[in-house]
Write a protein that holds these residues in place. Structure first.
Motif, PDB file in Angstrom:
ATOM      1  N   TRP A  22       0.967  -1.103   0.089  1.00  0.00           N
ATOM      2  CA  TRP A  22      -0.028   0.051   0.113  1.00  0.00           C
ATOM      3  C   TRP A  22       0.743   1.180  -0.046  1.00  0.00           C
ATOM      4  O   TRP A  22       1.891   1.292   0.648  1.00  0.00           O
ATOM      5  CB  TRP A  22      -0.781   0.037   1.135  1.00  0.00           C
ATOM      6  N   THR A  23       0.572   2.498  -0.733  1.00  0.00           N
ATOM      7  CA  THR A  23       1.331   3.375  -0.933  1.00  0.00           C
ATOM      8  C   THR A  23       0.165   4.633  -0.749  1.00  0.00           C
ATOM      9  O   THR A  23      -0.792   4.615  -1.797  1.00  0.00           O
ATOM     10  CB  THR A  23       2.145   3.505  -2.404  1.00  0.00           C
ATOM     11  N   PRO A  24       0.417   5.705  -0.171  1.00  0.00           N
ATOM     12  CA  PRO A  24      -0.294   6.943  -0.304  1.00  0.00           C
ATOM     13  C   PRO A  24      -0.181   7.348  -1.763  1.00  0.00           C
ATOM     14  O   PRO A  24       1.019   7.555  -2.321  1.00  0.00           O
ATOM     15  CB  PRO A  24       0.058   7.907   0.688  1.00  0.00           C
ATOM     16  N   TYR A  25      -1.298   7.906  -2.375  1.00  0.00           N
ATOM     17  CA  TYR A  25      -1.213   8.124  -4.013  1.00  0.00           C
ATOM     18  C   TYR A  25      -1.380   9.825  -3.936  1.00  0.00           C
ATOM     19  O   TYR A  25      -0.496  10.505  -4.478  1.00  0.00           O
ATOM     20  CB  TYR A  25      -1.903   7.425  -4.769  1.00  0.00           C
ATOM     21  N   TYR A  50      -7.204  -0.235  -4.386  1.00  0.00           N
ATOM     22  CA  TYR A  50      -7.273   1.160  -3.931  1.00  0.00           C
ATOM     23  C   TYR A  50      -8.084   1.358  -2.812  1.00  0.00           C
ATOM     24  O   TYR A  50      -8.894   0.392  -2.504  1.00  0.00           O
ATOM     25  CB  TYR A  50      -7.658   1.995  -4.978  1.00  0.00           C
ATOM     26  N   CYS A  52      -9.833   4.670  -0.526  1.00  0.00           N
ATOM     27  CA  CYS A  52     -10.055   6.030   0.044  1.00  0.00           C
ATOM     28  C   CYS A  52     -10.577   6.249   1.500  1.00  0.00           C
ATOM     29  O   CYS A  52     -11.358   5.374   1.791  1.00  0.00           O
ATOM     30  CB  CYS A  52     -11.400   6.579  -0.656  1.00  0.00           C
ATOM     31  N   ASP A  55      -8.732  11.783   5.289  1.00  0.00           N
ATOM     32  CA  ASP A  55      -7.264  12.508   5.940  1.00  0.00           C
ATOM     33  C   ASP A  55      -7.496  13.798   5.808  1.00  0.00           C
ATOM     34  O   ASP A  55      -7.097  14.633   5.178  1.00  0.00           O
ATOM     35  CB  ASP A  55      -6.043  11.920   4.937  1.00  0.00           C
ATOM     36  N   LEU A  60      -7.794  10.848   1.140  1.00  0.00           N
ATOM     37  CA  LEU A  60      -6.340  10.160   0.727  1.00  0.00           C
ATOM     38  C   LEU A  60      -6.840   8.793  -0.269  1.00  0.00           C
ATOM     39  O   LEU A  60      -7.450   8.036   0.330  1.00  0.00           O
ATOM     40  CB  LEU A  60      -5.697   9.870   1.792  1.00  0.00           C
ATOM     41  N   SER A  62      -5.207   5.705  -1.481  1.00  0.00           N
ATOM     42  CA  SER A  62      -3.920   4.753  -1.176  1.00  0.00           C
ATOM     43  C   SER A  62      -4.178   3.756  -2.310  1.00  0.00           C
ATOM     44  O   SER A  62      -5.202   3.199  -2.686  1.00  0.00           O
ATOM     45  CB  SER A  62      -4.014   4.276   0.021  1.00  0.00           C
ATOM     46  N   TYR A  64      -2.716  -0.222  -4.010  1.00  0.00           N
ATOM     47  CA  TYR A  64      -1.837  -1.487  -3.697  1.00  0.00           C
ATOM     48  C   TYR A  64      -1.298  -1.761  -5.262  1.00  0.00           C
ATOM     49  O   TYR A  64      -1.979  -1.959  -6.056  1.00  0.00           O
ATOM     50  CB  TYR A  64      -2.830  -2.398  -3.294  1.00  0.00           C
TER      51      TYR A  64
END
Length: 65
Positions: A22-25, A50, A52, A55, A60, A62, A64
């Motif tokens: 997982w990465t914040p996008y 993904y 949502c 945040d 946000l 994020s 995968y």
């Protein structure tokens, strides 16, 4: 010799960035916009999933990989 090092180093960086996780996008003002972008990324085959999440003051996205 230096060229080989750069090639090997570049391959290592490319492999590391392609690892699953997982990465914040990106942040979005609305939940709908976040969901739409996530769906488009999945449909295009860019990411596998993904999420949502709120945040404050944005949503946000994020992803995968």
């Amino acid at each position: 010799m230096a060229a080989a090092f750069l090639t090997v180093g570049g391959a290592s960086l490319a492999a590391a960035s392609a690892e699953a996780g997982w990465t914040p996008y990106k942040n979005y003002a609305t939940y709908a916009a976040c969901q739409q972008e996530g769906k488009e990324l999945v449909n295009a085959g860019i990411v596998k999933n993904y999420d949502c999440s709120w945040d404050s003051p944005y949503w946000l996205l994020s992803v995968y990989r």
